[in-house]
Design a protein around this motif. Structure first.
Motif, mmCIF file in Angstrom:
data_model
loop_
_atom_site.group_PDB
_atom_site.id
_atom_site.type_symbol
_atom_site.label_atom_id
_atom_site.label_comp_id
_atom_site.label_asym_id
_atom_site.label_seq_id
_atom_site.Cartn_x
_atom_site.Cartn_y
_atom_site.Cartn_z
ATOM 1 N N HIS A 186 10.060 -12.899 11.500
ATOM 2 C CA HIS A 186 11.030 -12.241 10.621
ATOM 3 C C HIS A 186 10.353 -11.086 9.882
ATOM 4 N N ALA A 187 11.026 -9.941 9.805
ATOM 5 C CA ALA A 187 10.463 -8.770 9.128
ATOM 6 C C ALA A 187 11.561 -8.071 8.340
ATOM 7 N N THR A 188 11.233 -7.722 7.107
ATOM 8 C CA THR A 188 12.162 -6.974 6.253
ATOM 9 C C THR A 188 11.806 -5.494 6.327
ATOM 10 N N MET A 189 12.721 -4.670 6.820
ATOM 11 C CA MET A 189 12.458 -3.248 7.024
ATOM 12 C C MET A 189 12.905 -2.428 5.829
ATOM 13 N N LYS A 190 12.124 -1.410 5.501
ATOM 14 C CA LYS A 190 12.506 -0.446 4.474
ATOM 15 C C LYS A 190 11.765 0.864 4.728
ATOM 16 N N SER A 191 12.160 1.899 4.033
ATOM 17 C CA SER A 191 11.566 3.222 4.221
ATOM 18 C C SER A 191 10.217 3.269 3.495
ATOM 19 N N LEU A 192 9.160 3.636 4.226
ATOM 20 C CA LEU A 192 7.804 3.569 3.681
ATOM 21 C C LEU A 192 7.023 4.851 3.959
ATOM 22 N N ASP A 193 6.049 5.120 3.070
ATOM 23 C CA ASP A 193 5.107 6.224 3.256
ATOM 24 C C ASP A 193 3.798 5.619 3.751
ATOM 25 N N MET A 194 3.457 5.876 5.030
ATOM 26 C CA MET A 194 2.295 5.248 5.640
ATOM 27 C C MET A 194 1.000 5.695 4.982
ATOM 28 N N ALA A 195 0.926 6.923 4.542
ATOM 29 C CA ALA A 195 -0.286 7.404 3.862
ATOM 30 C C ALA A 195 -0.479 6.654 2.549
ATOM 31 N N VAL A 252 3.680 11.991 3.843
ATOM 32 C CA VAL A 252 4.124 12.205 5.217
ATOM 33 C C VAL A 252 5.572 11.739 5.302
ATOM 34 N N PRO A 253 6.292 12.137 6.347
ATOM 35 C CA PRO A 253 7.658 11.639 6.510
ATOM 36 C C PRO A 253 7.699 10.116 6.526
ATOM 37 N N LYS A 254 8.749 9.561 5.996
ATOM 38 C CA LYS A 254 8.878 8.114 5.881
ATOM 39 C C LYS A 254 9.110 7.479 7.253
ATOM 40 N N VAL A 255 8.692 6.222 7.362
ATOM 41 C CA VAL A 255 8.969 5.399 8.542
ATOM 42 C C VAL A 255 9.734 4.169 8.082
ATOM 43 N N THR A 256 10.605 3.681 8.937
ATOM 44 C CA THR A 256 11.338 2.444 8.636
ATOM 45 C C THR A 256 10.534 1.290 9.207
ATOM 46 N N ALA A 257 9.991 0.446 8.299
ATOM 47 C CA ALA A 257 9.052 -0.571 8.769
ATOM 48 C C ALA A 257 8.952 -1.710 7.779
ATOM 49 N N SER A 258 8.261 -2.744 8.222
ATOM 50 C CA SER A 258 7.922 -3.878 7.360
ATOM 51 C C SER A 258 6.548 -3.604 6.766
ATOM 52 N N GLU A 259 6.467 -3.525 5.435
ATOM 53 C CA GLU A 259 5.189 -3.224 4.807
ATOM 54 C C GLU A 259 4.165 -4.307 5.093
ATOM 55 N N ALA A 260 4.595 -5.561 5.046
ATOM 56 C CA ALA A 260 3.667 -6.663 5.286
ATOM 57 C C ALA A 260 3.102 -6.579 6.703
ATOM 58 N N GLN A 261 3.941 -6.269 7.701
ATOM 59 C CA GLN A 261 3.457 -6.201 9.080
ATOM 60 C C GLN A 261 2.558 -4.987 9.293
ATOM 61 N N LEU A 262 2.883 -3.861 8.669
ATOM 62 C CA LEU A 262 2.001 -2.698 8.801
ATOM 63 C C LEU A 262 0.638 -2.975 8.179
ATOM 64 N N GLN A 263 0.618 -3.683 7.075
ATOM 65 C CA GLN A 263 -0.653 -4.060 6.460
ATOM 66 C C GLN A 263 -1.441 -4.987 7.381
ATOM 67 N N GLN A 264 -0.735 -5.928 8.034
ATOM 68 C CA GLN A 264 -1.397 -6.818 8.996
ATOM 69 C C GLN A 264 -1.979 -6.022 10.158
ATOM 70 N N ALA A 265 -1.216 -5.045 10.678
ATOM 71 C CA ALA A 265 -1.683 -4.234 11.804
ATOM 72 C C ALA A 265 -2.917 -3.432 11.416
ATOM 73 N N LEU A 266 -2.887 -2.810 10.223
ATOM 74 C CA LEU A 266 -4.024 -2.014 9.779
ATOM 75 C C LEU A 266 -5.261 -2.891 9.601
ATOM 76 N N LEU A 267 -5.065 -4.072 9.028
ATOM 77 C CA LEU A 267 -6.190 -4.996 8.856
ATOM 78 C C LEU A 267 -6.768 -5.418 10.196
ATOM 79 N N ALA A 268 -5.907 -5.673 11.175
ATOM 80 C CA ALA A 268 -6.380 -6.081 12.502
ATOM 81 C C ALA A 268 -7.172 -4.957 13.171
ATOM 82 N N LEU A 269 -6.682 -3.722 13.063
ATOM 83 C CA LEU A 269 -7.396 -2.584 13.668
ATOM 84 C C LEU A 269 -8.750 -2.383 12.999
ATOM 85 N N LEU A 270 -8.806 -2.529 11.673
ATOM 86 C CA LEU A 270 -10.080 -2.375 10.969
ATOM 87 C C LEU A 270 -11.025 -3.527 11.278
ATOM 88 N N SER A 271 -10.502 -4.737 11.402
ATOM 89 C CA SER A 271 -11.347 -5.888 11.760
ATOM 90 C C SER A 271 -11.975 -5.667 13.123
#
Length: 536
Positions: free
Chosen positions: A368-377, A405-424
């Motif tokens: 389950h993911a809650t989507m909203k407009s986010l600034d990735m930077a 940067v232009p906004k993206v429609t996304a789940s903040e929690a999932q984007l944080q998980q993705a960034l953490l996984a890429l950095l790990s």
């Protein structure tokens, strides 16, 4: 056989012998007398004049007068010079001045036998031969042989026209056509489609010895094709028929390979070899087979994904029951006992298992993911301090983040998980310390998204702009064969975790209609880019 016919053959044989380009006295027939010669030529259907060395007419037959429409008997021509006779028949020529000059040139030739053709006013074409003969072993004379070749010239013209029509047809047909002769298959002509389709020229088809190694460089395949072709063609030549179509893989002049279907037809001494380019059809068949295989794999993968999702859901539900029960049990027991320590260990193990189950569901796109407009930077900017604090010793994070940067429609929690996984993944690849990892956010056009090493494999970038999150490291890098497998669950070349970080990131990308591109050089490092479509 009559005496007249014998003599006709005898004179014709003499004329044929005299026609060879050798000294006249060596091959001219020795007639016993003019009387014998006159009797022989009188019977011939062609116009004949016998002219002595002094250029006087010694004999003429009726056929000569009839041929040129002379209203006088043959005897009236006797005693006249050859030049006089030419003046008599000059008015019958279609172009007297032109033909007279040609005759003079003809008479001036030094060859023993001379030949030419003239066109008459009525359209007929007359051939004239000037042949040396010998009479009584001492008197030399020449036979002026005239005969109508109009029909032959007409047939030759028709043949030439048909030859032109045939060549136009051969050139116009959309296939390779090669004409050859005899069992040796000596090449006569090749149409231009040989060059258009295969890149070779007619010179490359001059003989089989030069053609086979060019078209079939592999000696084993060449021998197989040559043996099969030779057997079929020899049978077709013997039976004056055609072969069953034979398809081969031909190497073109530029090194590419095309599928050519060859045919062969033998008619008399002529052979026709034709080749149809089946490459587009074969490519379509191979592409269809590839797509069918891909579809089968996708269907199988979807089936496995559904099964894995069901198992993960069931497993996750059971783990929650276990964790809740352990929590209740721990509350009912005194603290700091051996039993409570065991319960705490069990609760931690269950929590870890639940995390694996949750990541698997995320990979499958079932979380389950809650989507909203986010600034990735902005997300990256807020996460960097936390990530730096949790990074291994010697790892330093640097950033290149725009103000916005232009906004993206996304789940903040999932984007944080993705960034953490890429950095790990990046800091696990460190070879030495200090190790620097860069986090960058940038804008790219959909047309700039690479089409190789892009995941999911069926991702097709849309028109418009994408926000690109880039993670760059200078670690050990990834071997090319491994790049296609790093997003498979539990696959890793350095098993230090549970092997679900990158697969989970791929699942997040799927959920957001995004994609991940991997660029890596073994020993130099890797670059992971996540492309997120902008909102609206």
């Amino acid at each position: 056989m009559t005496i007249g016919s014998d003599r006709n053959m005898e004179l014709e044989e003499a004329l044929e012998m005299a026609a060879r380009d050798r000294p006249p006295l060596q091959h001219a027939r020795d007639f016993q007398s003019f009387a014998v010669l006159e009797q022989m030529v009188r019977m011939l259907p062609h116009g004949i004049l016998v002219v002595s060395d002094s250029h006087g007419v010694e004999f003429a037959n009726q056929a000569f007068c009839d041929l040129y429409g002379l209203m006088i008997p043959p005897a009236a021509l006797l005693g006249h010079s050859a030049s006089d006779i030419l003046q008599m028949i000059r008015s019958r020529w279609f172009d007297p001045l032109y033909e007279q000059q040609r005759v003079r040139d003809w008479q001036a030739r030094s060859r023993a036998r001379r030949s030419m053709e003239v066109v008459l006013t009525d359209g007929r074409v007359i051939a004239m031969d000037w042949t040396p003969l010998q009479v009584d072993g001492r008197i030399n004379c020449r036979v002026w042989h005239n005969y109508d070749v109009t029909e032959r010239k007409h047939l030759e013209s028709m043949l030439r026209e048909r030859e032109v029509d045939f060549r136009v047809m051969v050139e116009g047909t959309p296939m390779i056509v090669l004409l050859s002769e005899g069992e040796e298959q000596t090449t006569v002509t090749v149409n231009s489609h040989l060059t258009e389709i295969l890149g070779y020229t007619a010179a490359d088809f001059s003989d089989a010895a030069s053609w086979w190694p060019l078209a079939y460089p592999d000696p084993v395949y060449r021998a197989k094709v040559a043996n099969d072709w030779t057997a079929r063609v020899n049978a077709a030549i013997r039976t004056q028929g055609r072969i069953e179509p034979m398809e081969t893989r031909v190497t073109c002049a530029d090194g590419s390979v095309r599928d050519i279907e060859w045919g062969f037809l033998s008619v008399g001494k002529r052979n026709v070899v034709y080749g149809v380019d089946r490459t587009p059809r074969r490519d379509a068949e191979r592409e269809r087979a590839r797509l069918e295989t891909l579809t089968h794999h996708l269907e199988r993968s979807q089936s496995l994904d559904r099964m894995a999702g069901a198992i993960a859901h069931h497993f996750n539900n059971q783990l929650h029951v276990v964790m809740l029960s352990l929590h209740i049990a721990a509350d009912e027991l005194p603290r700091l006992t051996e039993v409570t320590r065991l319960i705490d260990s069990a609760r931690q193990a269950a929590a870890n298992a639940a995390e694996v189950s949750t990541k698997l569901l995320t990979y499958l796109g079932l979380s389950h993911a809650t989507m909203k407009s986010l600034d990735m930077a902005d997300i990256c900017r807020r996460m960097v301090p936390i990530l730096q604090a949790s990074a291994p010793a010697g790892v330093r994070l640097t950033t290149s983040l725009p103000t916005s940067v232009p906004k993206v429609t996304a789940s903040e929690a999932q984007l944080q998980q993705a960034l953490l996984a890429l950095l790990s993944n990046a800091w696990e690849s460190a070879r030495v310390t200090p190790h620097e990892i860069e986090i960058a956010v940038e804008m790219v056009d959909g047309r700039e998204v690479p089409n190789t090493h892009i995941f999911p494999r069926d991702f097709v970038p849309q028109s418009g702009r994408y926000v690109c999150v880039r993670v760059t490291d200078r670690g050990v890098g990834i071997e090319a064969p491994d790049i296609d497998r790093i997003f498979d669950p539990f696959y890793t070349t350095k098993f230090v975790g549970r092997g679900l970080g990158l697969p989970m990131t791929l699942g997040i990308a799927r959920t957001h209609d995004a994609a991940i591109h991997v660029e890596s050089v073994p020993g130099q490092g890797s670059v992971f880019r996540m492309y997120l479509p902008t909102s609206g």
